[in-house]
Design a protein around this motif. Structure first.
Motif, mmCIF file in Angstrom:
data_model
loop_
_atom_site.group_PDB
_atom_site.id
_atom_site.type_symbol
_atom_site.label_atom_id
_atom_site.label_comp_id
_atom_site.label_asym_id
_atom_site.label_seq_id
_atom_site.Cartn_x
_atom_site.Cartn_y
_atom_site.Cartn_z
ATOM 1 N N ILE A 1 30.992 -4.119 11.116
ATOM 2 C CA ILE A 1 30.071 -5.109 11.685
ATOM 3 C C ILE A 1 28.851 -5.315 10.793
ATOM 4 O O ILE A 1 28.548 -4.491 9.916
ATOM 5 C CB ILE A 1 29.579 -4.764 13.114
ATOM 6 C CG1 ILE A 1 28.777 -3.458 13.145
ATOM 7 C CG2 ILE A 1 30.705 -4.757 14.106
ATOM 8 C CD1 ILE A 1 27.938 -3.331 14.413
ATOM 9 N N ARG A 2 28.193 -6.395 11.092
ATOM 10 C CA ARG A 2 26.924 -6.709 10.455
ATOM 11 C C ARG A 2 25.938 -6.900 11.605
ATOM 12 O O ARG A 2 26.184 -7.671 12.527
ATOM 13 C CB ARG A 2 27.079 -8.009 9.681
ATOM 14 C CG ARG A 2 25.779 -8.685 9.348
ATOM 15 C CD ARG A 2 26.031 -9.993 8.663
ATOM 16 N NE ARG A 2 25.905 -11.088 9.640
ATOM 17 C CZ ARG A 2 25.640 -12.344 9.290
ATOM 18 N NH1 ARG A 2 25.534 -12.683 8.030
ATOM 19 N NH2 ARG A 2 25.518 -13.269 10.207
ATOM 20 N N LEU A 3 24.851 -6.154 11.548
ATOM 21 C CA LEU A 3 23.844 -6.268 12.598
ATOM 22 C C LEU A 3 22.523 -6.681 11.956
ATOM 23 O O LEU A 3 22.118 -6.113 10.939
ATOM 24 C CB LEU A 3 23.723 -4.916 13.303
ATOM 25 C CG LEU A 3 22.906 -4.860 14.595
ATOM 26 C CD1 LEU A 3 23.432 -3.744 15.491
ATOM 27 C CD2 LEU A 3 21.436 -4.656 14.327
ATOM 28 N N ILE A 4 21.908 -7.695 12.528
ATOM 29 C CA ILE A 4 20.616 -8.143 11.998
ATOM 30 C C ILE A 4 19.582 -8.063 13.113
ATOM 31 O O ILE A 4 19.845 -8.522 14.233
ATOM 32 C CB ILE A 4 20.679 -9.597 11.463
ATOM 33 C CG1 ILE A 4 21.740 -9.725 10.372
ATOM 34 C CG2 ILE A 4 19.314 -10.036 10.929
ATOM 35 C CD1 ILE A 4 21.926 -11.150 9.830
ATOM 36 N N TYR A 5 18.457 -7.446 12.823
ATOM 37 C CA TYR A 5 17.400 -7.410 13.834
ATOM 38 C C TYR A 5 16.049 -7.720 13.199
ATOM 39 O O TYR A 5 15.893 -7.657 11.969
ATOM 40 C CB TYR A 5 17.353 -6.041 14.546
ATOM 41 C CG TYR A 5 16.786 -4.922 13.700
ATOM 42 C CD1 TYR A 5 17.618 -4.064 12.998
ATOM 43 C CD2 TYR A 5 15.408 -4.736 13.586
ATOM 44 C CE1 TYR A 5 17.104 -3.051 12.204
ATOM 45 C CE2 TYR A 5 14.880 -3.717 12.802
ATOM 46 C CZ TYR A 5 15.730 -2.880 12.112
ATOM 47 O OH TYR A 5 15.216 -1.884 11.326
ATOM 48 N N ALA A 6 15.103 -8.052 14.061
ATOM 49 C CA ALA A 6 13.713 -8.209 13.639
ATOM 50 C C ALA A 6 12.887 -7.236 14.473
ATOM 51 O O ALA A 6 13.275 -6.867 15.584
ATOM 52 C CB ALA A 6 13.253 -9.639 13.894
ATOM 53 N N SER A 7 11.758 -6.797 13.927
ATOM 54 C CA SER A 7 10.885 -5.901 14.693
ATOM 55 C C SER A 7 9.447 -6.048 14.208
ATOM 56 O O SER A 7 9.198 -6.667 13.169
ATOM 57 C CB SER A 7 11.353 -4.447 14.549
ATOM 58 O OG SER A 7 11.181 -4.008 13.217
ATOM 59 N N ALA A 8 8.548 -5.476 14.972
ATOM 60 C CA ALA A 8 7.130 -5.535 14.612
ATOM 61 C C ALA A 8 6.653 -4.134 14.250
ATOM 62 O O ALA A 8 6.828 -3.187 15.032
ATOM 63 C CB ALA A 8 6.334 -6.072 15.792
ATOM 64 N N ALA A 9 6.081 -3.997 13.067
ATOM 65 C CA ALA A 9 5.552 -2.691 12.647
ATOM 66 C C ALA A 9 4.412 -2.305 13.587
ATOM 67 O O ALA A 9 3.625 -3.158 14.002
ATOM 68 C CB ALA A 9 5.058 -2.783 11.209
ATOM 69 N N THR A 10 4.344 -1.009 13.935
ATOM 70 C CA THR A 10 3.303 -0.605 14.881
ATOM 71 C C THR A 10 1.964 -0.331 14.187
ATOM 72 O O THR A 10 0.925 -0.415 14.804
ATOM 73 C CB THR A 10 3.741 0.624 15.709
ATOM 74 O OG1 THR A 10 4.509 1.487 14.878
ATOM 75 C CG2 THR A 10 4.578 0.206 16.872
ATOM 76 N N GLY A 11 2.013 -0.015 12.920
ATOM 77 C CA GLY A 11 0.740 0.226 12.221
ATOM 78 C C GLY A 11 0.737 -0.471 10.876
ATOM 79 O O GLY A 11 1.643 -1.243 10.578
ATOM 80 N N GLU A 12 -0.283 -0.194 10.109
ATOM 81 C CA GLU A 12 -0.348 -0.733 8.747
ATOM 82 C C GLU A 12 0.776 -0.127 7.918
ATOM 83 O O GLU A 12 0.988 1.083 7.970
ATOM 84 C CB GLU A 12 -1.670 -0.320 8.100
ATOM 85 C CG GLU A 12 -2.767 -1.374 8.134
ATOM 86 C CD GLU A 12 -2.340 -2.689 7.507
ATOM 87 O OE1 GLU A 12 -2.087 -2.722 6.294
ATOM 88 O OE2 GLU A 12 -2.269 -3.688 8.266
#
Ligand SMILES: Cc1cc2nc3c(=O)[nH]c(=O)nc-3n(C[C@H](O)[C@H](O)[C@H](O)COP(=O)(O)O)c2cc1C
Length: 138
Positions: free
Chosen positions: A2-13
Motif C-alpha cells: 500500500i501507499r499511505l499519504i497523510y498530513a499533520s501539524a508539528a507541535t513545536g518548532e
C-alpha cells in the motif's frame, strides 16, 4: 503493498537539526522493514508518503500517529499499489522552508501557512500532485 499519504501539524518548532534527528531514525527503521517514501516539511506541517507491505505500513503508521512531535494527523490517501514510486528511498526528505516553493510545478499556496485538520480535508489531491513532483526533482 500500500501507499499511505497523510498530513499533520508539528507541535513545536522544528529546527533543521530536529528534522535531521527524526529523519535519521526514520531511515534506519524503514530500511530494516523495507518501507520507503517521502517526507515534506513546510510552515509547521508534515506531508508524508509511506510505501510498503500493508501490515508493515499500518504498524508503522500507528506508531507515527502517536508521536507527540505532531498532531492532527489526517490520512489523505490509502491505496493498494503493485509498484513502489520511491523504491530507492528509505525516506526522502525535503524541507520546503529552504526551497523556492514557487518553482515547484506542484506549487500551491497551502505551503505558505500552517494548516489545521480542517484544511487537510480540502488539499488531498493537491498534496498528492505535489509529492509526485518530487520524484523528478532529485
Ligand atoms: C512526521 C513524522 C514522520 C515520521 N516518520 C517515520 C518513519 O517514516 N519511520 C519511522 O520509523 N519513524 C518515523 N517517525 C518517528 C516515529 O514516530 C517514532 O518516533 C520512531 O519510529 C520510534 O522508533 P523506535 O521504535 O525505533 O524508537 C516519524 C515521526 C514524525 C513526527
Amino acid at each position: 503493498m500500500i501507499r499511505l499519504i497523510y498530513a499533520s501539524a508539528a507541535t513545536g518548532e522544528f529546527s533543521e537539526s530536529k528534522l535531521m534527528q527524526l529523519l535519521g531514525k526514520a531511515r534506519s527503521n524503514n530500511e530494516s522493514v523495507n518501507v520507503g517514501g517521502l517526507l515534506l516539511y513546510a510552515k509547521g506541517n508534515f506531508f508524508q508518503i509511506l510505501e510498503g507491505e500493508k501490515d508493515t505500513v499500518e504498524t508503522l503508521f500507528c506508531k507515527i500517529q502517536q508521536d507527540e512531535r505532531h498532531s492532527s494527523v489526517v490520512v489523505l490517501d490509502r491505496s493498494e499499489i503493485t509498484k513502489r514510486n520511491f523504491p530507492d528511498w528509505s525516506m526522502g526528505f525535503k524541507n520546503l522552508e529552504q526551497f523556492d516553493r514557487k518553482k515547484l510545478r506542484g506549487y500551491n499556496d497551502f505551503l505558505d501557512h500552517k494548516l489545521d485538520e480542517k484544511d487537510f480535508g480540502e488539499i488531498g489531491p493537491d498534496v498528492i500532485y505535489l509529492i509526485e513532483q518530487f520524484k523528478s526533482i532529485w
